[in-house]
Design an enzyme around this catalytic site. Structure first.
Site, PDB file in Angstrom:
ATOM      1  N   LYS A   1     100.568  23.533  38.833  1.00  0.00           N
ATOM      2  CA  LYS A   1     100.645  23.026  40.199  1.00  0.00           C
ATOM      3  C   LYS A   1     101.480  21.759  40.310  1.00  0.00           C
ATOM      4  O   LYS A   1     101.911  21.389  41.402  1.00  0.00           O
ATOM      5  CB  LYS A   1      99.233  22.796  40.741  1.00  0.00           C
TER       6      LYS A   1
ATOM      7  N   SER B   1      96.082  25.361  35.845  1.00  0.00           N
ATOM      8  CA  SER B   1      96.415  24.612  37.066  1.00  0.00           C
ATOM      9  C   SER B   1      97.413  23.480  36.853  1.00  0.00           C
ATOM     10  O   SER B   1      97.874  22.883  37.832  1.00  0.00           O
ATOM     11  CB  SER B   1      95.140  24.052  37.693  1.00  0.00           C
TER      12      SER B   1
ATOM     13  N   SER C   1      92.647  20.797  43.275  1.00  0.00           N
ATOM     14  CA  SER C   1      93.198  21.890  42.478  1.00  0.00           C
ATOM     15  C   SER C   1      93.064  23.228  43.192  1.00  0.00           C
ATOM     16  O   SER C   1      92.780  24.260  42.586  1.00  0.00           O
ATOM     17  CB  SER C   1      92.522  21.959  41.098  1.00  0.00           C
TER      18      SER C   1
END
Length: 392
Positions: A60, A57, A122
């Protein structure tokens, strides 16, 4: 070149009564670790910093970087409403979808809400919905992500998804590139960074049955544990292990850290806090030059004036081990020149490179002391003729 009088003064100050210092040791079980002091450019720790790895993640951050850049340019509004496509919801809901924002099919959700869902929660679903809202498809959005990566100088990274979900190795980064990306988030979009990255929790979505609000905490292991912590992003998949790119600022020093390949959630907390505390406690700032000090000149091409003074945009300091004085081994001004006019006062056009005995090369920005306008028509002709005949 740096003026000799300034260099001599600094050398005397830093060498008086001191021997070359040694960098304080730090061992970590993380497979990858990187720590940089943005105030000086000093790399305090580097372990496998240029080894490619899956970001999970942490990818991101590039999704938000694309959005932040569009918002800054006025091409994307925070209140723009995006539609959650049923197909997107079907793929990115339930336990098999990892962390989510708990969006609903057909829901209208703003860019502002999606950014909070991506950064704080997230949300894998939020990342794809934002990507589709901006570029039409996730594939088209990843093209923009990779264009941004090139623009920012991420030389060893590639993005194949908007949320970092495992994709058979198409998405990869390095710790050094993640730190560069984090720096861009912090320095290029300070207001947006402050607004979105340090939220402790965020509420979105409803539980099944009772319909109660769903509040999720920010997974950032530094928030509430390290003073001055204000970002950035965790990541975890079975493939990548537990990772984190984080930042905190104390007493004018901003550090960015990256860890990856840890084997537990609690281990990520422990190592992130320990590394950041070590960065602040085991190292200190040694003053170098005051703001607006003239440190050299740069040649300017096609300008009314042939050169411009280079000044410190802020008080400059090197980073050295705590409790000692450090040895400056050399200094130089570095820039790609000649610089082309026009130049605005305060524009970053060069760097001061300082070599120390304990933390290697430290790089700090230098800016133009004044505006430099482009030469007029006849002056440009004259400059061109001088260059043609080797007179310039």
């Amino acid at each position: 070149m740096i003026r000799a009088s300034l260099l001599a003064a600094v050398s005397v100050s830093l060498l008086a009564g001191s021997a070359p210092a040694k960098a304080p040791p730090f061992d970590t079980p993380a497979k990858v670790a990187y720590l940089i002091d943005l105030s000086s450019g000093a790399v305090l720790l580097s372990k496998n910093a240029d080894v490619r790895m899956p970001p999970a993640s942490m990818a991101k951050m590039m999704t938000t970087n694309v959005a932040f850049e569009l918002i800054r340019k006025g091409d994307l509004k925070a209140d723009k409403m995006c539609t959650v496509r049923p197909e997107t919801w079907q793929k990115w809901h339930g336990p098999q979808a990892g962390s989510t924002m708990f969006l609903s099919p057909g829901e209208q959700v703003s860019v502002d809400e999606l950014l909070k869902g991506i950064i704080t929660l997230s949300g894998n679903d939020a990342s794809v919905v934002l990507a589709e809202c901006i570029a039409g498809t996730e594939d088209a959005f990843t093209n923009v992500m990779n264009e941004n990566a090139k623009r920012l100088g991420l030389t060893n990274s590639h993005f194949g998804t908007a949320n970092g979900w495992p994709d058979e190795g198409r998405t990869y980064v390095t710790a050094r590139d993640l730190a560069t990306l984090a720096r861009a988030e912090i320095e290029n979009y300070p207001d947006l960074y402050k607004k979105y990255y340090s939220l402790v929790s965020y509420t979105h979505g409803k539980t099944l049955g009772s319909g109660a609000d769903i509040t999720q905490a920010n997974r950032n292991p530094l928030l509430g544990r390290v003073p001055g912590a204000d970002g950035l992003k965790t990541g975890h998949t079975d493939e990548a292990g537990y990772g984190f790119t984080g930042s905190a600022v104390q007493n004018g020093r901003r550090l960015i850290m990256v860890v990856a390949g840890l084997d537990s959630y609690n281990g990520r907390i422990e190592e992130s806090v320990r590394m950041m505390q070590w960065g602040f406690n085991a190292w200190q700032a040694q003053p170098l030059f005051k703001k607006d000090t003239v440190l050299g000149t740069a040649k300017v091409q096609m300008a009314g004036s042939g050169e411009v003074d280079l000044v410190a945009p802020r008080d400059l300091a090197i980073t050295i081990p705590a409790g000692v004085l450090s040895k400056v081994q050399g200094m130089k001004v570095r820039y790609n020149g000649p610089v082309k006019a026009p130049i605005a006062k305060g524009q970053h056009i060069a760097d001061l490179v300082v070599m120390t005995s304990d933390s290697g090369e430290q790089v700090m920005p230098l800016v133009a002391a004044n505006d430099v306008g482009e030469a007029g028509f006849f002056a440009r002709i004259w400059i061109g003729l001088k260059q043609l005949f080797g007179m310039a």
